[in-house]
Design a protein around this motif. Structure first.
Motif, short mmCIF file in Angstrom:
data_model
loop_
_atom_site.label_atom_id
_atom_site.label_comp_id
_atom_site.label_asym_id
_atom_site.label_seq_id
_atom_site.Cartn_x
_atom_site.Cartn_y
_atom_site.Cartn_z
N ILE A 15 42.24 72.76 -49.19
CA ILE A 15 41.36 73.92 -48.99
C ILE A 15 42.07 75.08 -48.31
O ILE A 15 41.52 76.20 -48.25
N ASN A 16 43.24 74.85 -47.78
CA ASN A 16 43.95 75.91 -47.04
C ASN A 16 44.70 76.83 -48.00
O ASN A 16 45.85 77.17 -47.77
N ARG A 17 44.06 77.17 -49.09
CA ARG A 17 44.62 78.13 -50.04
C ARG A 17 43.50 79.07 -50.49
O ARG A 17 43.09 79.07 -51.65
N PRO A 18 42.91 79.85 -49.58
CA PRO A 18 41.75 80.70 -49.96
C PRO A 18 42.14 81.72 -51.02
O PRO A 18 43.27 82.21 -51.07
N ASN A 19 41.16 81.98 -51.89
CA ASN A 19 41.28 82.99 -52.96
C ASN A 19 42.30 82.63 -54.02
O ASN A 19 42.68 83.50 -54.82
N HIS A 20 42.72 81.40 -54.07
CA HIS A 20 43.59 80.98 -55.16
C HIS A 20 42.70 80.61 -56.33
O HIS A 20 41.97 79.63 -56.31
N GLY A 21 42.75 81.39 -57.38
CA GLY A 21 41.74 81.31 -58.43
C GLY A 21 41.82 80.08 -59.30
O GLY A 21 40.80 79.58 -59.78
N LEU A 22 43.03 79.55 -59.55
CA LEU A 22 43.14 78.48 -60.52
C LEU A 22 42.48 77.19 -60.04
O LEU A 22 41.84 76.48 -60.83
N ASP A 23 42.66 76.88 -58.77
CA ASP A 23 42.14 75.61 -58.27
C ASP A 23 40.89 75.80 -57.42
O ASP A 23 40.62 75.00 -56.52
N ARG A 24 40.10 76.86 -57.67
CA ARG A 24 38.94 77.12 -56.83
C ARG A 24 37.91 75.98 -56.93
O ARG A 24 37.25 75.64 -55.95
N GLN A 25 37.79 75.39 -58.13
CA GLN A 25 36.85 74.28 -58.26
C GLN A 25 37.32 73.07 -57.45
O GLN A 25 36.52 72.39 -56.79
N THR A 26 38.62 72.80 -57.48
CA THR A 26 39.16 71.69 -56.71
C THR A 26 39.01 71.92 -55.22
O THR A 26 38.68 71.00 -54.46
N ARG A 27 39.21 73.16 -54.77
CA ARG A 27 39.02 73.46 -53.34
C ARG A 27 37.56 73.28 -52.94
O ARG A 27 37.25 72.83 -51.84
N GLY A 28 36.63 73.65 -53.83
CA GLY A 28 35.22 73.43 -53.54
C GLY A 28 34.89 71.95 -53.42
O GLY A 28 34.11 71.53 -52.54
#
Length: 1127
Positions: A148-161
């Motif tokens: 989750i420590n990659r805010p605003n990274h668009g490709l893996d936004r679903q994985t961060r969620g």
């Protein structure tokens, strides 16, 4: 990553699927794998190694992760392995998978997401009942924080969620687990701008909720501790970190975070908002925040039509009611509007009305201002025309609640003054009731068991009881205007609509069941005695009021003199109008009158009844035409004169609870007091487990449902979809009451005129078809006048000796069990039948004697010999060793399957009465199959030709041709008419021709009218089962062109036409099969419908074309054909 153990063979994808299915199935299938060491640690290592194999399909990897999650506890805890070892293996497999690049084949985002979810679930499950496994748990949290420590990274936004959701679940399982890194989480929330921000915000809200509820002494704004590596909070291990209350510094920090979180509701999804509020509201209560801080951000939910958001608003209103002071009207109006939105599902509209009822109950109103506002909304509560019955019921509940508010608004101090009716605004409780009942006014002519009738009387009860509690005095309620209005409405309804009498009796019983409201029931009975009895018409229909008369007779507060006068006049009428055709009806009505007299004797003093009752009984025993009624009345009269009152009641009470014999309302009770054995209901509860009524021939289709369409006509129970019936109103003197008539009586002049009316046809072909149909329908009896068409279901009754003796206390000698004379027996058995399906009155069956089946272990004869029915052959008698034949006769009003409930009443050898309900008998669609009725003037050798002509005429009439659509056909007797409204269907049966021919010969041979096609004709003729039909070697013979010709029947699968002008022929797919011929099958469905099959037989499949003039039967034909050709 864990390597697969050398002792286990790697599994292919197919073997993995088999393993997972066997594990889920359990038993021997699972032991097959565990015995080969595919369990616990070896299976875990093999599973984890397979997740990174590139030759594994993605869907199998996802299933494997779910399998590990589901089987973790059962597979690994039973093996005795340490939890730390298995969790370490899972983490070692998760870490490289998360760090691996996405190739779209073996590594995908969905695989990463599922692996994180399954791992989190396994960790929570493994450590829920024990101390958390610190090293492994820290490693998992550190890995998730890295994601989750990659805010605003668009490709893996679903994985961060997904990673945020995993962390939130861990925080929920271990409160304050992430409390020391809350500052970092706040920073990530402020930085995130993609749609994954909702997950970040919910994670932060969960951490804040844990801190506020646990009163942890941590600093939210402190970011001195790094986000990674993660360290487990020390105060959770027992060190000093918990407080009795929130410190001042923590309080300020929590308020700052709350102000940030309260800016987010407008960006959350409805489901996310519900999760958010479930965490924020307890924090706001714990911090004692002003409710205005929440209402400013969430008040916009009032104007939402989303049910989830409305629910969130109502939760907020229930927690902070003062914050919405002055907005109650807006909330109520929004809920009313939501219930009117037809685009919503019905369940949401009903839920809105439930919410409104609950919301009104939450209002705290000392001055009555808010409650008056609810009264002002009464016009929006009235049901609309197109509201469903459930919506109408809830809206009527709201109107009943308004009536309570009207009563309360007129009283000083808020106490209900039930005698009041109109408040200053002109609102009338009576008008609320009358206008509300308009929406369910159909209860007046609908059957008494209809749901609309139940809703109407439920509303009637709510208005009548109103705001009265069990501590109020009924005297005030009985002086109210609504009560007097209710009395008048009850009298008017029961006079005009006699079918409401059973519902009225149930209404009285409901009042009498409550000790507080039984006085209301007594007052209503007194009203009926004063206002109803003088107005009823004394004729044969007076018997419909007898249930009400029974309630009046058994109530000691109602003087019996008026009822006795009415019954005396009624008996005079029966004697005067007695004739040769009134014997059974006269006996029934006379017996019921004596039953009412018996009720009076049981509940009233004999001195109060003596004069009127003695006059009635003396007239009955002298002049009544029925002998049994005269004898019974003579016994009652003698007892009234000779037996003192107390002893008379005692005798009648004994007769009512007579042991051993079923009591009748007359004199049977006076001769049976010496019996000592009674009917025991507890022993009869499981009577169906050892007494069996079974069909001789089982059904092809075990039908568990029935298509039954409710009637909207006022003249009977015939469904409204039967548009083929022409009803002409007969003159008044020819009308007779018939609740089941679907074919109405025609005047004699109209009958004559219709017979002479010329055919309304366009050519000779249609004229010939109409002539055939008229001839056919003239042979069909009108079941309303001549119930000649019956279907018969052969059954057998038997009972088992062992459970019968055990339950009813009979002991059999062990050394003589082979002797039939010591087996238990039942005598004078009566089987009664009832059904909710339209099968008419089902006659009961009487069995004089039946011997029980001996125990199987001692049964000398074989089971096949003892339980089979020996057929009648060469004049020998039939042997029914331990079975009694039972024939169930039905007179179907509509050809639909259903269930026939069976009730038994019999006598044991010692005089015990056995009563109970047996297993129901299933009636299938095949039970309705009958051969078409042949006119009397058709000679036997001409019957096959007549059936083929009839098939051709019905096939044409049930097709698309509208030339016969207006024709009506006279039924037998000339007083009823019917019309044909046909429909058609098609079904492709993929079975070999040999199997199909065998099935037709076995089950449909009696209904085959013709076989066409030389190959098929040769096969069927050689079989010798189907005979006396029309054989056509050439399928296109002119004699049957009218049967098989159809402009839309090109061979091919069924094609749905989306536009009227669409060319069906051009849209069909043609396929080549070897055609053998056709079966033409004609089936008659009582009481007057038909089912036609045209089976186009090919070598590997058969196309069945179906036409019928009763479209509901198509709901069962598909299952029947499937079962027919699969037996």
């Amino acid at each position: 990553m864990a390597k697969p153990p050398s002792s286990l063979k790697p599994l292919s994808p197919q073997e993995w699927e088999t393993l997972m299915e066997d594990y889920q199935y359990g038993g021997t299938r699972r032991r097959r794998w565990t015995s080969a060491n595919y369990t616990a640690l070896p299976l875990l290592q093999l599973s984890l190694s397979s997740l990174l194999r590139k030759d594994f399909p993605l869907n199998l990897k996802l299933r494997l992760l779910v399998f590990l999650e589901e089987e973790y506890l059962l597979a690994f805890e039973e093996s005795g392995l340490e939890i730390e070892q298995t969790l370490t293996l899972i983490l070692d497999a998760l870490r490289p998978l998360i760090q691996a690049p996405i190739d779209g084949v073996s590594i995908t985002y969905s695989l990463k997401d599922q692996f994180m979810l399954s791992t989190t679930s396994i960790f929570i499950t493994a450590t829920s009942d024990a101390v958390p496994i610190l090293p492994q748990l820290e490693s998992l949290i550190e890995l998730l924080l890295t994601v989750i420590n990659r805010p605003n990274h668009g490709l893996d936004r679903q994985t961060r969620g997904v990673a945020c959701e995993c962390l939130r679940e861990l925080e929920r399982a271990f409160p304050c687990l992430l409390s020391e890194i809350a500052g970092h989480l706040w920073g990530l929330c402020q930085s995130e701008r993609t749609h994954a921000a909702q997950s970040y915000v919910l994670l932060l809200a969960g951490v804040v909720h844990s801190i506020a509820m646990g009163k942890a002494n941590v600093s939210i704004l402190n970011t001195s501790l790094p986000l990674v590596p993660f360290n487990f909070p020390q105060f959770l291990l027992g060190e000093n970190g918990w407080g009795k209350e929130i410190s001042s510094s923590s309080y300020k920090e929590l308020r700052r975070v709350m102000s940030f979180l309260l800016e987010w509701p407008q960006y959350l999804t409805p489901c996310g908002l519900i999760e958010f509020m479930s965490m924020i509201i307890p924090v706001a209560v714990a911090l004692e925040l002003q409710a205005s801080l929440l209402t400013v951000q969430l008040s916009g939910l009032i104007y939402s039509f989303d049910p989830v958001l409305c629910h969130a608003l109502l939760v907020l209103c229930s927690q902070f009611p003062d914050a919405f002071d002055g907005q109650e009207g807006e909330v109520a109006n929004r809920l009313v509007l939501m219930s009117r939105e037809v685009q919503h599902y019905l369940v949401f509209r009903l839920l809105a009305l439930h919410w409104l009822l609950g919301f009104i109950g939450l209002l705290k109103d000392g001055e009555g201002r808010k409650k008056k506002a609810i009264i002002g909304m009464r016009l929006s509560f009235y049901p609309t025309v197109f509201d469903s019955l459930s919506l109408k019921s809830l809206k009527l509940d709201l109107l009943a609640y308004c009536s309570i508010l009207v009563d309360a608004s007129m009283s000083p101090g808020g106490h209900a003054v039930l005698g009041s009716d109109v408040i200053g605004s002109g609102v009338s409780v009576v008008k609320l009731l009358e206008d509300g009942l308009v929406s369910v006014s159909g209860f007046k002519w609908l059957p008494p068991w209809s749901t609309e009738t139940a809703v109407a009387f439920r509303t009637f009860h709510k208005f009548l009881i109103g705001a009265s509690s069990h501590s109020d005095t009924n005297r005030i309620l009985m002086e109210s205007t609504i009560f007097h209005t209710s009395e008048r409405m009850l009298v008017d309804m029961v006079l005009e609509f006699q079918g409401l009498v059973p519902v009225m009796v149930s209404f009285f019983d409901r009042l009498f069941s409550c000790y507080k409201h039984r006085w209301l029931g007594e007052r209503l009975l007194q009203t009926l005695d004063v206002h109803l009895l003088p107005k009823v018409k004394i004729d044969n229909r007076l018997g419909s009021y007898f249930p009400v008369f029974d309630r009046i007779a058994e109530n000691i507060t109602v003087p019996p003199i008026k009822l006795l006068e009415l019954l005396t006049s009624f008996m005079f009428m029966l004697v005067e109008k007695h004739g040769p055709d009134t014997g059974l009806k006269c006996w029934s009505l006379g017996s019921r009158v004596l039953g009412i007299c018996r009720t009076m004797l049981m509940h009233h003093h004999s001195s109060r009844l003596f004069l009127g009752l003695s006059r009635l009984l003396a007239f009955t025993c002298l002049y009544f035409p029925d002998l049994e009624v005269r004898d019974d009345s003579r016994i009652y009269l003698r007892m009234l004169i000779c037996v003192p009152g107390n002893k008379l009641k005692h005798i009648l009470n004994i007769g009512e609870q007579l042991p051993g014999i079923s009591p009748s309302p007359q004199s049977s009770s006076f001769f049976s007091q010496s019996f000592s054995v009674s009917h025991e209901s507890k022993k009869s509860r499981n009577i169906s487990s050892y007494i069996h009524l079974e069909r001789v021939a089982s059904l092809l289709v075990k039908q568990s449902w029935s298509l039954s369409l409710s009637s909207v006509s006022t003249g009977g129970n015939e469904p409204s979809y039967l548009e083929g019936i022409n009803d002409n109103e007969p003159p008044y003197e020819q009308r007779e009451f018939d609740g089941n008539a679907d074919v109405r009586t025609l005047p004699e002049m109209e009958i004559t005129g219709q017979r002479q009316e010329p055919l309304r046809v366009m050519d000779s072909k249609i004229s010939e078809i109409v002539g055939i149909l008229r001839r056919h329908f003239s042979s069909i009896p009108d079941y309303r006048q001549k119930p000649e068409l019956k279907i018969r279901i052969s059954c057998s009754l038997r009972f088992q000796s062992e459970p019968f003796n055990r339950i009813w206390g009979f002991d059999l000698p062990a050394n003589t069990l082979d002797e039939e004379d010591i087996l238990p027996a039942i005598y004078a058995t009566v089987l009664t039948f009832s059904s909710s399906a339209p099968y008419g009155a089902i006659p009961s069956c009487h069995i004089p004697f039946l011997l029980g089946e001996p125990p199987k272990s001692d049964y000398s004869l074989g089971q096949s010999d003892s339980f089979d029915i020996v057929s009648l052959e060469n004049g020998t008698a039939e042997e029914y060793d331990f079975k009694a034949p039972v024939m169930v006769e039905l007179e179907p009003r509509e050809p639909i399957p259903g269930l026939v409930d069976v009730y038994i009443e019999t006598n044991a050898e010692n005089g015990q009465v056995i009563r109970g309900q047996l297993q129901s008998i299933s009636v299938g669609i095949e039970d309705m199959f009958l051969q078409a009725i042949t006119p009397e003037d058709v000679p036997p050798d001409a019957v096959p030709g007549y059936y083929l002509d009839l098939f051709s005429a019905l096939w044409e009439a049930c097709g698309t041709s509208s030339s016969t659509g207006r024709e009506t056909f006279l039924l037998k007797g000339g007083k009823g008419t019917a019309a044909i409204r046909g429909t058609r269907s098609v079904k492709l049966v993929e079975v070999p021709a040999t199997s199909l021919i065998q099935a037709v010969e076995r089950h449909l041979a009696a209904f085959v009218v013709s076989v066409t096609g030389e190959p098929l004709v040769n096969i069927v003729k050689d079989g010798g089962i189907i005979r006396d039909i029309i054989w056509k070697d050439v399928a296109s013979d002119s004699a049957i062109d009218v049967t098989i010709s159809d402009p839309n029947s090109e061979r091919g699968p069924l094609y749905l036409k989306y536009h009227d002008d669409e060319d069906e022929r051009g849209s069909q797919v043609h396929f080549n099969k070897k055609e053998m011929g056709c079966f033409l099958i004609l089936i008659f469905l009582p009481p007057r419908f038909h089912l036609l099959f045209q089976m186009e037989v090919c070598d590997v499949s058969t196309l069945v074309r179906i036409r019928t003039d009763h479209w509901p039967c198509l709901a069962y034909i598909d299952d029947y054909l499937e079962a027919l050709f699969c037996v």
